[in-house]
Motif scaffolding. Structure first.
Motif, mmCIF file in Angstrom:
data_model
loop_
_atom_site.group_PDB
_atom_site.id
_atom_site.type_symbol
_atom_site.label_atom_id
_atom_site.label_comp_id
_atom_site.label_asym_id
_atom_site.label_seq_id
_atom_site.Cartn_x
_atom_site.Cartn_y
_atom_site.Cartn_z
ATOM 1 N N ASP A 90 17.051 -40.584 27.621
ATOM 2 C CA ASP A 90 17.247 -41.958 27.177
ATOM 3 C C ASP A 90 16.872 -42.990 28.232
ATOM 4 O O ASP A 90 16.914 -44.192 27.973
ATOM 5 C CB ASP A 90 18.689 -42.175 26.715
ATOM 6 C CG ASP A 90 19.696 -42.036 27.851
ATOM 7 O OD1 ASP A 90 19.414 -41.323 28.821
ATOM 8 O OD2 ASP A 90 20.778 -42.649 27.761
ATOM 9 N N ILE A 93 10.617 -43.917 29.085
ATOM 10 C CA ILE A 93 9.784 -44.621 28.110
ATOM 11 C C ILE A 93 8.387 -44.018 28.187
ATOM 12 O O ILE A 93 7.776 -43.985 29.255
ATOM 13 C CB ILE A 93 9.727 -46.133 28.421
ATOM 14 C CG1 ILE A 93 11.137 -46.741 28.345
ATOM 15 C CG2 ILE A 93 8.783 -46.847 27.461
ATOM 16 C CD1 ILE A 93 11.219 -48.143 28.912
ATOM 17 N N THR A 113 12.370 -42.769 24.307
ATOM 18 C CA THR A 113 11.715 -43.887 23.609
ATOM 19 C C THR A 113 10.205 -43.720 23.678
ATOM 20 O O THR A 113 9.642 -43.554 24.770
ATOM 21 C CB THR A 113 12.098 -45.239 24.234
ATOM 22 O OG1 THR A 113 13.495 -45.463 24.069
ATOM 23 C CG2 THR A 113 11.330 -46.382 23.571
ATOM 24 N N ASN A 138 14.018 -43.293 18.579
ATOM 25 C CA ASN A 138 13.819 -44.581 19.242
ATOM 26 C C ASN A 138 12.327 -44.873 19.389
ATOM 27 O O ASN A 138 11.605 -44.151 20.078
ATOM 28 C CB ASN A 138 14.479 -44.581 20.617
ATOM 29 C CG ASN A 138 15.986 -44.515 20.529
ATOM 30 O OD1 ASN A 138 16.578 -45.089 19.624
ATOM 31 N ND2 ASN A 138 16.607 -43.817 21.462
ATOM 32 N N ILE A 180 13.431 -50.046 18.828
ATOM 33 C CA ILE A 180 14.245 -50.380 19.992
ATOM 34 C C ILE A 180 13.499 -51.226 21.016
ATOM 35 O O ILE A 180 14.107 -51.879 21.862
ATOM 36 C CB ILE A 180 14.758 -49.078 20.661
ATOM 37 C CG1 ILE A 180 15.900 -49.366 21.637
ATOM 38 C CG2 ILE A 180 13.632 -48.331 21.353
ATOM 39 C CD1 ILE A 180 16.560 -48.112 22.196
ATOM 40 N N ASN A 181 12.153 -51.242 20.891
ATOM 41 C CA ASN A 181 11.360 -51.823 21.978
ATOM 42 C C ASN A 181 10.078 -52.474 21.456
ATOM 43 O O ASN A 181 9.444 -51.963 20.534
ATOM 44 C CB ASN A 181 10.994 -50.701 22.962
ATOM 45 C CG ASN A 181 10.415 -51.210 24.265
ATOM 46 O OD1 ASN A 181 10.958 -52.119 24.869
ATOM 47 N ND2 ASN A 181 9.327 -50.620 24.706
#
Length: 337
Positions: A90, A93, A113, A138, A180-181
């Motif tokens: 988590d 990225i 992610t 994510n 999420i991003n």
């Protein structure tokens, strides 16, 4: 800073050979904290995702993780290194235009992610989501727009194109995909493009009517360097504070009255590690060819990845040979390139 006395270097040579890198972990940690403070002082909800592709020493990944930063990776190998360094899924990225589908699936199911780079990649992730309906995945979207730098970036979705609109609609309508991003990346390091890239991400937020947990405005920062290197660039070298004032202030102003304030991320690499590494090698031969002196060293330009500029160099006597003075010497590497 690192102690580079001749006695110490000679000791290291005996242990590690005629060419090696020296990494100053204290300097790296200091850079990380200084850069984070520069942005956080303007927009407090801020963090750093260190760019592994710049230098993926596991020690660096461990320092970033200890200091609370994220790992930003672009390949299977970098992901493996981050996990080996103890970074949890988590806190990773995954960018990059091509991803191994099996590794991608495992990464998503474990809470990582993924920033989607293309419509084709989104289709692969939708299949993973459909096959694993009880897992929330994510997802981020890489956004591409004009920041006035004269470059058409190859990364992400054109925010004015139909693929972008369809991608956002598909992600937000799929129950177990979590947007999420939002992410962007522009390579030019000139600080004058940073307000535009920050404003561009806010424009995207307004366009889609959704504020994600994180907004990532990418990397592309100059780091600290000696004056001898600074003068070789065509533009002034900005400080961490100047980058922060250019970008974080845009977010601080826009979100000051908002109930939701996303975490602002940047993805520095060389801006953090550039002054923390030294490459040490020895001069193997010195010869004069038709009045020109060449010193051949046990390293090459490829070991320092600097093309078009001359990095600062220190000549230190190892104490074994009598010193001589030379003028107009070319330092040349051991390769034949």
């Amino acid at each position: 800073m690192l102690n580079l006395s001749s006695d110490r270097l000679f000791q290291l040579k005996e242990n590690f050979g005629e060419a090696f890198y020296l990494f100053d972990s204290d300097q790296f940690a200091s850079n990380f904290k200084e850069l984070k403070e520069a942005f956080s002082s303007i927009y407090p909800h801020f963090n750093i995702a260190y760019s592994y592709k710049t230098n993926y020493l596991p020690k660096i990944g461990k320092i970033v993780d200890f200091l609370g930063g994220y790992a930003e990776v672009v390949s299977d190998m970098e992901l493996e290194i981050a996990l080996h360094a103890g970074v949890s899924y988590d806190r990773i990225i995954w960018n990059g235009p091509i991803k191994n589908i099996l590794i991608l699936q495992s990464f998503l199911l474990n809470g990582g992610t993924v920033n989607i780079d293309s419509w084709d990649e989104l289709q692969e992730i939708l299949e993973i989501a459909q096959n694993n309906p009880t897992n929330v995945l994510n997802i981020g979207v890489r956004c591409n727009y004009d920041v006035g730098d004269g470059v058409i970036s190859r990364f992400g979705f054109d925010v004015d194109g139909s693929d972008f609109n369809n991608a956002i609609s598909l992600i937000t309508s799929t129950p177990n995909l979590k947007l999420i991003n939002l992410h962007c990346h522009f390579a030019k390091r000139d600080v004058k493009y940073w307000p535009t890239r920050a404003k561009g991400m806010i424009d995207v937020i307004e366009k889609i009517g959704y504020i994600p947990e994180r907004v990532d405005i990418g990397g592309g920062l100059f780091g600290k360097m000696e004056d001898a290197l600074k003068c070789q660039f065509s533009t002034p070298i900005p400080s961490y504070k100047e980058y922060a004032e250019a970008a974080a202030s845009v977010f601080a102003e826009y979100f000051k009255d908002k109930a939701v304030q996303p975490e602002l991320l940047i993805e520095p690499g060389s801006a953090l590690v550039g002054d923390c590494l030294k490459y040490v090698c020895i001069i193997k031969t010195i010869k004069n060819i038709r009045g020109k002196v060449f010193a051949t060293i046990s390293g090459s330009q490829k070991n320092i990845s600097m093309s078009g500029v001359n990095p600062p160099i220190s000549i230190i006597s190892a104490g074994q040979y009598p010193q001589q003075e030379y003028k107009d010497v070319d330092l040349v590497g051991y390769t034949c390139i």
